[in-house]
Design an enzyme around this catalytic site. Structure first.
Site: not given
Ligand SMILES: Cc1cc2nc3c(=O)[nH]c(=O)nc-3n(C[C@H](O)[C@H](O)[C@H](O)COP(=O)(O)O)c2cc1C
Length: 305
Positions: A18, A47, A70, A96, A170, A194
């Site tokens: 997400p 998300s 959330y 999350t 998560k 995260h």
């Molecule tokens: C731009 C962005 C927005 C994100 N938004 C959310 C979110 O809305 N909810 C959530 O649980 N995690 C969010 N995350 C965290 C991602 O789900 C993930 O845990 C994190 O980016 C690690 O994975 P990656 O290294 O492949 O990006 C976000 C990450 C990024 C980069």
């Protein structure tokens, strides 16, 4: 590479993490990402911060999707989102738990980040109107005023009481929390920090994956995200006991580069790379990727065998 997650069959153990506000990357936003995931027959976790309406994403293509949530100060908002996701056919809730408060994102503050707030959160958005550039990051203020910092295990119980959908947590990075999650009756645990966006020095997820897998002891699937950039990263996660991985930023980047086709290309590329890694390690199925295939040295993965 075929894998089954919560009873849903997928051609590979790679699903979409997400991430909010896909319209920052492409005007079609989450609809494009959903179509890319559907074309790859994989699961997208939508998300809470989707820049497309949940209804629009659900109607865009036929696929298995999970919804990320959330816990807000206003429980009625969380409850409404769950009911909407349920009625639109989402198959699981990803709660999350690593964000009772938002980390201090200094770049966002410096840049006076304007995060397009989700059209799914109208009820929470009135407070947003008067945020000028004075306040630094708009998203930070939104999070401060809406997220419930008292988040605790009681909220998992509460969530279970309002939905029959399976719940995955998560943001787990310790054996203790993983055990509590299983006791609380969740359907899956996602090892995540995260993307290191919450707290500096949080452990890299690959270094805590194994302790979580051991603590969960097969009771529920363990997923992991954070820094999965190559098929070999997926392979290492599987070897350390993950059932599947989630990919966040690479999908976002693909979307920015070439919309739906770009996001799809990223997933396909990771699939091809995992296929190659498995072939060259002599693994004919994900079940054959075992702990013996990686060597670790303290926190570092030293080699794949
Ligand atoms: C731009 C962005 C927005 C994100 N938004 C959310 C979110 O809305 N909810 C959530 O649980 N995690 C969010 N995350 C965290 C991602 O789900 C993930 O845990 C994190 O980016 C690690 O994975 P990656 O290294 O492949 O990006 C976000 C990450 C990024 C980069």
């Amino acid at each position: 590479m075929s894998t089954s997650l919560l009873g849903y069959d997928m051609p590979s153990p790679i699903i979409v993490a997400p991430t909010g506000a896909h319209k920052l990357a492409n005007p079609e936003g989450e609809v494009a990402t959903a179509r890319a995931a559907a074309a790859c027959n994989t699961i997208m976790v939508l998300s809470f911060g989707s820049s497309c309406k949940i209804e629009e994403v659900a109607a865009s293509c036929d696929a298995v999707r999970f919804y990320q949530l959330y816990v807000y100060r206003r429980r009625d908002v969380s409850a409404t989102l769950v009911r909407r996701a349920e009625s639109l056919g989402f198959k699981a809730i990803v709660l999350t738990v690593d964000t009772p408060v938002l980390g201090r994102r200094e770049a966002d503050i410096r840049n006076k980040m304007v995060f397009p707030l989700s059209p799914n959160l109208e009820v929470l958005m009135s407070l947003d109107d008067d945020v000028g550039t004075e306040g630094g990051s708009k998203f930070e203020r939104f999070a401060r005023e809406t997220l419930d910092p008292s988040l605790s295990w009681k909220d998992v119980e509460w969530l279970k009481s309002i939905t029959s959908l399976p719940i995955l947590l998560k943001g787990i990075v310790t054996a203790e929390d993983a055990r509590k999650a299983v006791e609380a009756g969740v359907a899956g645990v996602i090892v995540s920090n995260h993307g290191a966006r919450q707290l500096d020095y949080a452990p890299p997820t690959i270094t805590v994956l194994e302790e979580v897998v051991k603590a969960v002891a097969g009771a529920v699937p363990v997923l992991v995200d954070g820094g999965i950039r190559r098929g070999t990263d997926v392979f290492k996660a599987l070897a350390l006991g993950a059932k599947a991985v989630m990919v966040g930023r690479p999908v976002f980047f693909g979307l920015a580069a070439r919309g739906e086709a770009g996001a799809r290309h990223v997933i396909e590329m990771l699939n091809r790379e995992l296929d190659l890694a498995m072939a060259l390690c002599g693994c004919r199925s994900v079940a054959e990727v075992t702990r013996r295939h990686v060597q670790t040295d303290g926190d570092r993965i030293r080699a794949m065998l």
